[in-house]
Design an enzyme around this catalytic site. Structure first.
Site, PDB file in Angstrom:
ATOM      1  N   ASN A  62       0.833  -1.206   0.000  1.00  0.00           N
ATOM      2  CA  ASN A  62       0.000   0.000   0.000  1.00  0.00           C
ATOM      3  C   ASN A  62       0.863   1.249   0.000  1.00  0.00           C
ATOM      4  O   ASN A  62       1.918   1.297   0.624  1.00  0.00           O
ATOM      5  CB  ASN A  62      -1.014  -0.006   1.148  1.00  0.00           C
ATOM      6  CG  ASN A  62      -0.423  -0.250   2.516  1.00  0.00           C
ATOM      7  OD1 ASN A  62       0.522  -1.005   2.672  1.00  0.00           O
ATOM      8  ND2 ASN A  62      -0.981   0.393   3.527  1.00  0.00           N
ATOM      9  N   GLU A  75      -3.304  -4.464  -2.935  1.00  0.00           N
ATOM     10  CA  GLU A  75      -3.884  -5.391  -3.921  1.00  0.00           C
ATOM     11  C   GLU A  75      -4.005  -4.726  -5.286  1.00  0.00           C
ATOM     12  O   GLU A  75      -3.746  -5.327  -6.327  1.00  0.00           O
ATOM     13  CB  GLU A  75      -5.282  -5.854  -3.481  1.00  0.00           C
ATOM     14  CG  GLU A  75      -5.310  -6.653  -2.203  1.00  0.00           C
ATOM     15  CD  GLU A  75      -5.451  -5.795  -0.943  1.00  0.00           C
ATOM     16  OE1 GLU A  75      -4.939  -4.655  -0.916  1.00  0.00           O
ATOM     17  OE2 GLU A  75      -6.081  -6.276   0.010  1.00  0.00           O
TER      18      GLU A  75
HETATM   19  N1  THU Z   1      -5.254  -1.260   2.647  1.00  0.00           N
HETATM   20  C1  THU Z   1      -4.778  -2.111   1.695  1.00  0.00           C
HETATM   21  O1  THU Z   1      -3.637  -1.967   1.219  1.00  0.00           O
HETATM   22  N2  THU Z   1      -5.587  -3.117   1.285  1.00  0.00           N
HETATM   23  C2  THU Z   1      -6.854  -3.324   1.735  1.00  0.00           C
HETATM   24  O2  THU Z   1      -7.557  -4.165   1.191  1.00  0.00           O
HETATM   25  C3  THU Z   1      -7.340  -2.566   2.875  1.00  0.00           C
HETATM   26  C4  THU Z   1      -6.564  -1.367   3.245  1.00  0.00           C
HETATM   27  C5  THU Z   1      -4.412  -0.150   3.050  1.00  0.00           C
HETATM   28  C6  THU Z   1      -4.928   1.200   2.616  1.00  0.00           C
HETATM   29  C7  THU Z   1      -4.304   2.112   3.638  1.00  0.00           C
HETATM   30  O3  THU Z   1      -3.005   2.437   3.212  1.00  0.00           O
HETATM   31  C8  THU Z   1      -4.202   1.243   4.881  1.00  0.00           C
HETATM   32  O4  THU Z   1      -4.313  -0.097   4.449  1.00  0.00           O
HETATM   33  C9  THU Z   1      -5.279   1.527   5.925  1.00  0.00           C
HETATM   34  O5  THU Z   1      -6.540   1.489   5.377  1.00  0.00           O
END
Ligand code: THU
Length: 160
Positions: A62, A75
């Site tokens: 992320n 993802e």
């Molecule tokens: N996040 C993801 O990378 N994937 C998900 O499916 C849920 C949330 C990340 C987004 C943000 O950077 C952090 O987790 C908190 O929401």
């Protein structure tokens, strides 16, 4: 009037040792890339590892932004990379690993709604299911044999 019941089925692995060996190895890649997440705002790290039919593994973590909605989940970083580099190669498996910097995540962390929609797009395009494994930092790993388990009644191109 009638009721519609839609069932979702998951396989639960108690720990990494229960997973097929190839999945164990890809999960380790997801954990490694998770640790490279750029998540100073949420302090929540997510790693995604995608196995393609040609054996390549595509990774993503992320990426956050001071303008919060401009960030992107692990993802989607990974699946858009796969779609960009290998548009005609089938996506077999996605493995997701999440961990908080501030507390232990011992329950499986599923993909968010927007990521489910993004994964659905590729599953429908390739007309083959995408296996999805997701887990926290410790604890069980959930497997869904297809995105459809995670997004019933999904919006898709056939509805346009
Ligand atoms: N996040 C993801 O990378 N994937 C998900 O499916 C849920 C949330 C990340 C987004 C943000 O950077 C952090 O987790 C908190 O929401």
């Amino acid at each position: 009037m009638k009721e519609l019941n839609i069932n979702s089925q998951f396989t639960i692995y108690e720990n990494i040792n229960e997973l097929p060996i190839q999945v164990q190895n890809i999960l380790k890649e997801a954990v490694k890339i998770r640790e490279k997440a750029y998540s100073p705002y949420s302090q929540f790290k997510v790693g995604a590892a995608i196995l393609l039919e040609n054996g390549k593994i595509i990774l993503g973590s992320n990426q956050e932004n001071a303008a919060y909605p401009s960030g992107l989940c692990a993802e989607r970083v990974a699946i858009y990379q796969a779609g960009s580099l290998y548009p005609d190669i089938t996506i077999k498996t996605i493995i997701i690993s999440a961990a908080s910097d501030t507390k232990e995540t011992s329950t499986p962390i599923p993909p968010c709604g927007a990521c489910r929609q993004a994964i659905a797009e590729y599953e429908i395009k390739q007309e083959e299911p995408i296996e999805i494994y997701f887990t926290g930092e410790t604890g069980a790993i959930y497997k869904s044999a297809s995105l459809k388990n995670l997004l019933p009644l999904l919006f898709n191109k056939n509805l346009l």
